[in-house]
Design a protein around this motif. Structure first.
Motif, PDB file in Angstrom:
ATOM      1  N   ALA A 260      91.041  15.906 -29.554  1.00 29.49           N
ATOM      2  CA  ALA A 260      91.971  16.468 -28.557  1.00 29.49           C
ATOM      3  C   ALA A 260      91.352  16.388 -27.160  1.00 29.49           C
ATOM      4  CB  ALA A 260      92.301  17.920 -28.908  1.00 29.49           C
ATOM      5  N   GLU A 261      90.052  16.690 -27.087  1.00 22.24           N
ATOM      6  CA  GLU A 261      89.338  16.601 -25.813  1.00 22.24           C
ATOM      7  C   GLU A 261      89.296  15.157 -25.307  1.00 22.24           C
ATOM      8  OE1 GLU A 261      84.602  16.530 -24.692  1.00 22.24           O
ATOM      9  OE2 GLU A 261      85.294  17.930 -26.233  1.00 22.24           O
ATOM     10  N   LEU A 262      89.107  14.203 -26.218  1.00 26.71           N
ATOM     11  CA  LEU A 262      89.036  12.794 -25.825  1.00 26.71           C
ATOM     12  C   LEU A 262      90.395  12.270 -25.378  1.00 26.71           C
ATOM     13  CD1 LEU A 262      86.639  11.416 -28.594  1.00 26.71           C
ATOM     14  CD2 LEU A 262      86.127  11.750 -26.158  1.00 26.71           C
ATOM     15  N   ARG A 263      91.472  12.765 -25.990  1.00 25.58           N
ATOM     16  CA  ARG A 263      92.815  12.366 -25.540  1.00 25.58           C
ATOM     17  C   ARG A 263      93.026  12.792 -24.086  1.00 25.58           C
ATOM     18  NH1 ARG A 263      94.798  14.325 -30.504  1.00 25.58           N
ATOM     19  NH2 ARG A 263      95.778  16.070 -29.413  1.00 25.58           N
ATOM     20  N   ALA A 265      90.655  13.333 -21.950  1.00 27.49           N
ATOM     21  CA  ALA A 265      89.747  12.529 -21.131  1.00 27.49           C
ATOM     22  C   ALA A 265      90.320  11.138 -20.889  1.00 27.49           C
ATOM     23  CB  ALA A 265      88.381  12.421 -21.810  1.00 27.49           C
ATOM     24  N   GLY A 266      90.995  10.577 -21.901  1.00 26.48           N
ATOM     25  CA  GLY A 266      91.621   9.264 -21.737  1.00 26.48           C
ATOM     26  C   GLY A 266      92.655   9.290 -20.625  1.00 26.48           C
ATOM     27  N   ALA A 267      93.482  10.331 -20.623  1.00 31.76           N
ATOM     28  CA  ALA A 267      94.487  10.459 -19.561  1.00 31.76           C
ATOM     29  C   ALA A 267      93.820  10.662 -18.207  1.00 31.76           C
ATOM     30  CB  ALA A 267      95.418  11.634 -19.877  1.00 31.76           C
ATOM     31  N   ALA A 268      92.708  11.404 -18.186  1.00 32.99           N
ATOM     32  CA  ALA A 268      92.000  11.641 -16.924  1.00 32.99           C
ATOM     33  C   ALA A 268      91.359  10.362 -16.399  1.00 32.99           C
ATOM     34  CB  ALA A 268      90.943  12.722 -17.125  1.00 32.99           C
ATOM     35  N   PHE A 269      90.835   9.519 -17.311  1.00 29.91           N
ATOM     36  CA  PHE A 269      90.258   8.246 -16.882  1.00 29.91           C
ATOM     37  C   PHE A 269      91.344   7.333 -16.297  1.00 29.91           C
ATOM     38  CE2 PHE A 269      86.156   8.679 -19.259  1.00 29.91           C
ATOM     39  CZ  PHE A 269      85.332   8.251 -18.240  1.00 29.91           C
ATOM     40  N   VAL A 270      92.523   7.329 -16.910  1.00 28.40           N
ATOM     41  CA  VAL A 270      93.636   6.543 -16.363  1.00 28.40           C
ATOM     42  C   VAL A 270      93.961   7.016 -14.958  1.00 28.40           C
ATOM     43  CG1 VAL A 270      96.109   6.049 -16.574  1.00 28.40           C
ATOM     44  CG2 VAL A 270      94.653   5.931 -18.592  1.00 28.40           C
ATOM     45  N   GLU A 271      94.040   8.322 -14.796  1.00 27.34           N
ATOM     46  CA  GLU A 271      94.352   8.892 -13.479  1.00 27.34           C
ATOM     47  C   GLU A 271      93.266   8.532 -12.467  1.00 27.34           C
ATOM     48  OE1 GLU A 271      95.183  13.294 -11.455  1.00 27.34           O
ATOM     49  OE2 GLU A 271      95.258  13.041 -13.630  1.00 27.34           O
ATOM     50  N   LEU A 272      91.992   8.563 -12.902  1.00 25.92           N
ATOM     51  CA  LEU A 272      90.891   8.223 -12.012  1.00 25.92           C
ATOM     52  C   LEU A 272      90.981   6.773 -11.561  1.00 25.92           C
ATOM     53  CD1 LEU A 272      88.136   8.628 -10.650  1.00 25.92           C
ATOM     54  CD2 LEU A 272      87.068   8.153 -12.874  1.00 25.92           C
ATOM     55  N   VAL A 273      91.196   5.860 -12.516  1.00 29.47           N
ATOM     56  CA  VAL A 273      91.270   4.440 -12.172  1.00 29.47           C
ATOM     57  C   VAL A 273      92.462   4.177 -11.268  1.00 29.47           C
ATOM     58  CG1 VAL A 273      91.621   2.113 -13.098  1.00 29.47           C
ATOM     59  CG2 VAL A 273      90.044   3.691 -14.244  1.00 29.47           C
ATOM     60  N   GLU A 274      93.610   4.776 -11.566  1.00 30.50           N
ATOM     61  CA  GLU A 274      94.796   4.598 -10.713  1.00 30.50           C
ATOM     62  C   GLU A 274      94.525   5.097  -9.302  1.00 30.50           C
ATOM     63  OE1 GLU A 274      97.909   6.658 -12.788  1.00 30.50           O
ATOM     64  OE2 GLU A 274      98.779   4.791 -13.530  1.00 30.50           O
ATOM     65  N   ALA A 291      92.815   7.334 -26.093  1.00 28.44           N
ATOM     66  CA  ALA A 291      91.650   7.570 -26.924  1.00 28.44           C
ATOM     67  C   ALA A 291      91.947   7.003 -28.309  1.00 28.44           C
ATOM     68  CB  ALA A 291      91.343   9.059 -27.023  1.00 28.44           C
ATOM     69  N   LYS A 292      90.972   6.360 -28.905  1.00 26.45           N
ATOM     70  CA  LYS A 292      91.166   5.766 -30.229  1.00 26.45           C
ATOM     71  C   LYS A 292      91.512   6.854 -31.237  1.00 26.45           C
ATOM     72  CE  LYS A 292      88.295   2.489 -31.317  1.00 26.45           C
ATOM     73  NZ  LYS A 292      89.225   1.339 -31.344  1.00 26.45           N
ATOM     74  N   SER A 293      92.487   6.577 -32.119  1.00 20.71           N
ATOM     75  CA  SER A 293      92.879   7.556 -33.127  1.00 20.71           C
ATOM     76  C   SER A 293      91.725   7.808 -34.092  1.00 20.71           C
ATOM     77  CB  SER A 293      94.100   7.069 -33.906  1.00 20.71           C
ATOM     78  OG  SER A 293      93.763   5.953 -34.720  1.00 20.71           O
ATOM     79  N   THR A 321      86.032   4.039 -27.609  1.00 21.94           N
ATOM     80  CA  THR A 321      86.759   5.226 -28.071  1.00 21.94           C
ATOM     81  C   THR A 321      87.785   5.663 -27.029  1.00 21.94           C
ATOM     82  OG1 THR A 321      84.950   6.599 -27.226  1.00 21.94           O
ATOM     83  CG2 THR A 321      84.927   6.072 -29.570  1.00 21.94           C
ATOM     84  N   ILE A 322      87.454   5.435 -25.751  1.00 26.55           N
ATOM     85  CA  ILE A 322      88.439   5.594 -24.679  1.00 26.55           C
ATOM     86  C   ILE A 322      88.622   4.223 -24.050  1.00 26.55           C
ATOM     87  CG2 ILE A 322      88.964   6.638 -22.446  1.00 26.55           C
ATOM     88  CD1 ILE A 322      87.331   9.054 -23.275  1.00 26.55           C
ATOM     89  N   GLY A 323      89.818   3.708 -24.109  1.00 25.15           N
ATOM     90  CA  GLY A 323      90.095   2.367 -23.595  1.00 25.15           C
ATOM     91  C   GLY A 323      91.119   2.400 -22.475  1.00 25.15           C
ATOM     92  N   ILE A 324      90.814   1.700 -21.392  1.00 25.15           N
ATOM     93  CA  ILE A 324      91.719   1.591 -20.247  1.00 25.15           C
ATOM     94  C   ILE A 324      92.030   0.114 -20.037  1.00 25.15           C
ATOM     95  CG2 ILE A 324      92.089   2.176 -17.818  1.00 25.15           C
ATOM     96  CD1 ILE A 324      91.475   4.589 -19.561  1.00 25.15           C
ATOM     97  N   ARG A 325      93.274  -0.195 -19.707  1.00 23.77           N
ATOM     98  CA  ARG A 325      93.647  -1.588 -19.439  1.00 23.77           C
ATOM     99  C   ARG A 325      94.336  -1.670 -18.083  1.00 23.77           C
ATOM    100  NH1 ARG A 325      96.426  -4.021 -24.280  1.00 23.77           N
ATOM    101  NH2 ARG A 325      94.261  -4.265 -24.947  1.00 23.77           N
ATOM    102  N   VAL A 326      93.804  -2.529 -17.223  1.00 18.36           N
ATOM    103  CA  VAL A 326      94.383  -2.765 -15.902  1.00 18.36           C
ATOM    104  C   VAL A 326      94.964  -4.166 -15.888  1.00 18.36           C
ATOM    105  CG1 VAL A 326      93.955  -2.900 -13.426  1.00 18.36           C
ATOM    106  CG2 VAL A 326      92.670  -1.249 -14.822  1.00 18.36           C
ATOM    107  N   ILE A 327      96.249  -4.274 -15.591  1.00 12.85           N
ATOM    108  CA  ILE A 327      96.922  -5.573 -15.524  1.00 12.85           C
ATOM    109  C   ILE A 327      97.214  -5.883 -14.061  1.00 12.85           C
ATOM    110  CG2 ILE A 327      98.856  -6.974 -16.331  1.00 12.85           C
ATOM    111  CD1 ILE A 327      97.063  -5.934 -18.560  1.00 12.85           C
ATOM    112  N   THR A 328      96.701  -7.020 -13.586  1.00 16.83           N
ATOM    113  CA  THR A 328      96.934  -7.439 -12.204  1.00 16.83           C
ATOM    114  C   THR A 328      97.917  -8.606 -12.188  1.00 16.83           C
ATOM    115  OG1 THR A 328      95.179  -9.106 -12.111  1.00 16.83           O
ATOM    116  CG2 THR A 328      94.541  -6.814 -11.711  1.00 16.83           C
ATOM    117  N   TYR A 329      98.332  -8.981 -10.982  1.00 16.09           N
ATOM    118  CA  TYR A 329      99.269 -10.095 -10.861  1.00 16.09           C
ATOM    119  C   TYR A 329      98.558 -11.440 -10.792  1.00 16.09           C
ATOM    120  CZ  TYR A 329     103.014  -6.738 -10.062  1.00 16.09           C
ATOM    121  OH  TYR A 329     103.914  -5.724 -10.210  1.00 16.09           O
TER     122      TYR A 329
END
Length: 578
Positions: A260-263, A265-274, A291-293, A321-329
């Motif tokens: 639950a904590e990692l989920r 954190a995953g959302a927080a990492f997305v927010e940080l990168v954005e 976060a990986k299930s 365990t926490i994965g972020i994907r950035v798609i560029t043009y």
């Protein structure tokens, strides 16, 4: 040689799973069958030549009561893993007149002597203890329908087992269909249709394992008395396996407790990168993450290659365990994103998969993989407390690279290509990768040329009475104002047009006047950009320099006032640049 798995139902009214692996361990056939005639017909062509058929059912039952010696011996070793056997004896109706397994072996003309070296053989196996050894399980997976087990549990555990199987067997299109059936199932009966076939694939792999590594295989029971007492063949339970299972189970338990904590954190990492990308004004299509299930982590933590653990310390060694994907043009933005993240966070690892592919003289998978963590400054900020000590894997790729990677993964690596077509499809995938790389280069060229030429185009007429500067006109103006800057996200032009309205700037003429007031300041040198900032970011800094605290205090900047204050200090407007 073929390795055949038969998850044989004890009665002919229930379905039997059948599976066949080739000599390389690739799945070439899987299906469900009914009565013995259907089974014999389905297996006929696969057992005509050299084969080892592993049958999950008693082949020899002569004891009137209790369990066979092989069952007692196996249960003694595996009961701690909840993998003991059910007793087989002639007092049960299904064995009163011999065993169905024994009759099937006779009809197929197979030798079931476990000591035999003949080309066409059959052995009795039991999938549950096999999965414990093969996949390092602390207990058997609960995917069989029994009282007290919910649909969600059965579905989740069956998917975990399928993930394990995919780690040791090269699957095919039929397997992909089975996985989809499990993923989309809504009731237990739909899972039942699949589980027998999955068990059959496990049986087939046990046959391959026993053939390839006889020294790591145990035959429970007395091989010399197989005709009277029966036997069971399974991968050997070793002391090192017990130690490994404890390591894996501890890792899975700790991961599940933190999930639950990692989920979050995953959302927080997305927010940080954005926020980092948006602050820099870099153009991108999307930023996603998760976060990986727990089931995915469990399957990966227990993964082995020919019996050797892939991850010695799963919690430390599994980095996605926490994965972020950035798609560029365009391709140039991939490097821009990587450089920007390198400036804003700590990069623990950086792999350019496209460069690695190219260095081998090939076209194929292309993606930039970064392993990131917080820098010392952010580590101490309360807003990032949830990310302290954590790392995330960031994949950066263009939209074309992403499309290729997703398509290849679904088609090639999930095994939907028939073996006879693999060489042709490999060539076509390579051709497609080369064409997409060329397309990426052309898109970059198109954008670069438009950036330098769009300022000369006529501004479009306003479509309505909105007092803000039209975002398209603003984009054209900024392309001329900052010719060396990249394009920003489309919505950012609209956003900063709103900030200009708050400042009372409603025309390009007024905006030009504002920018002239800061022309003497070398804002680029003052900001010391370590990445190519987009046009909106360049304008953002110019407005900050021109309006200072007033700009920081705008309603539209309330969410980033602290960051703007830090940038204002960095501008150091009270001193000249060197």
């Amino acid at each position: 040689m073929h390795f055949v798995g038969v998850d044989l139902a004890w009665g002919e009214k229930k379905p039997t799973g059948l599976a066949v692996l080739d000599a390389d361990g690739a799945l070439v056939h899987v299906q469900a069958a009914g009565n013995d005639d259907e089974i014999v017909e389905a297996l006929g062509s696969w057992v005509d030549g050299p084969c080892l058929v592993a049958i999950d059912a008693p082949l020899v039952v002569t004891n009137p009561t209790g369990s066979r010696p092989a069952e007692r011996a196996l249960s003694k070793d595996f009961r701690r893993f909840e993998a003991g056997t059910h007793p087989s004896n002639t007092g049960k109706p299904e064995f009163a007149h011999g065993s169905r397994g024994g009759r099937l072996v006779a009809r197929l003309g197979l030798d079931m002597d476990p000591r035999s070296g003949r080309d066409r053989r059959a052995i009795e196996v039991y999938p549950h203890p096999a999965t414990v050894v093969l996949f390092g399980l602390p207990r058997t997976l609960k995917y069989k329908d029994k009282p007290g087990r919910s649909f969600d549990q059965l579905q989740s555990e069956l998917l975990v087992l399928m993930g394990f199987v995919e780690g040791v067997v090269r699957t095919n299109g039929a397997w992909s269909a089975l996985r989809r059936a499990v993923e989309t199932a809504t009731k237990k009966a739909e899972l039942r249709v699949v589980e027998d076939q999955v068990d059959a694939v496990v049986c087939a792999y046990v046959a391959l394992f026993a053939h390839r590594w006889p020294e790591r295989t145990t035959t429970y029971g007395n091989p010399e008395a197989y005709l009277t007492e029966g036997y069971i063949v399974t991968p050997s339970l070793r002391t090192e396996d017990l130690a490994r299972q404890e390591v894996v189970q501890t890792a899975i338990s700790e991961y599940a407790a933190r999930h639950a904590e990692l989920r979050e954190a995953g959302a927080a990492f997305v927010e940080l990168v954005e926020s980092v990308l948006d602050e820099a004004g870099i153009n991108y299509l999307s930023v996603t993450g998760r976060a990986k299930s727990v089931s995915s982590f469990a399957a990966k933590a227990a993964r082995t290659v020919e019996g050797v653990p892939v991850f010695v310390d799963p919690l430390r060694d599994i980095t996605d365990t926490i994965g972020i994907r950035v798609i560029t043009y365009v391709h140039s933005d991939v490097a821009a994103v990587a450089d920007l993240l390198g400036d804003q966070v700590v990069i623990h690892d950086d792999r350019d998969m496209g460069q690695e592919t190219a260095s081998q003289g090939r076209f194929g998978y292309a993606s930039r993989h970064l392993l990131i963590g917080l820098d010392a400054t952010r580590e101490g900020e309360p807003a990032y407390a949830a990310l302290a000590g954590l790392r995330a894997q960031v994949q950066i790729r263009t939209v074309l690279q992403h499309a290729w990677a997703e398509f290849e993964h679904d088609i090639r690596y999930k095994g939907t290509i028939p073996d006879e077509h693999v060489p042709d499809f490999d060539r076509r995938f390579t051709l497609a990768a080369g064409l997409l790389e060329l397309a990426d280069r052309e898109f970059s060229t198109i954008r670069d040329r438009l950036t330098t030429q769009v300022a000369a185009s006529e501004p479009s007429a306003p479509e309505d009475d909105d007092p803000r500067i039209d975002p398209r006109e603003l984009a054209a103006f900024l392309a001329g104002q900052y010719a060396d800057a990249g394009w920003s996200r489309t919505d950012h032009y609209t956003w900063i047009s709103g900030l200009l309205l708050e400042l009372g700037v409603t025309s390009l003429v007024e905006l030009a006047d504002v920018l002239r007031t800061v022309e003497a300041l070398d804002l680029t040198a003052r900001m010391d950009y370590r990445y190519p900032p987009g046009a909106v970011r360049r304008l953002d800094d110019a407005l900050l320099a021109a309006f200072r605290e007033r700009y920081v205090g705008l309603h539209g900047n309330a969410h980033r006032a602290a960051a703007l204050t830090g940038r204002l200090e960095k501008l150091a407007l009270d001193r000249p640049t060197s």
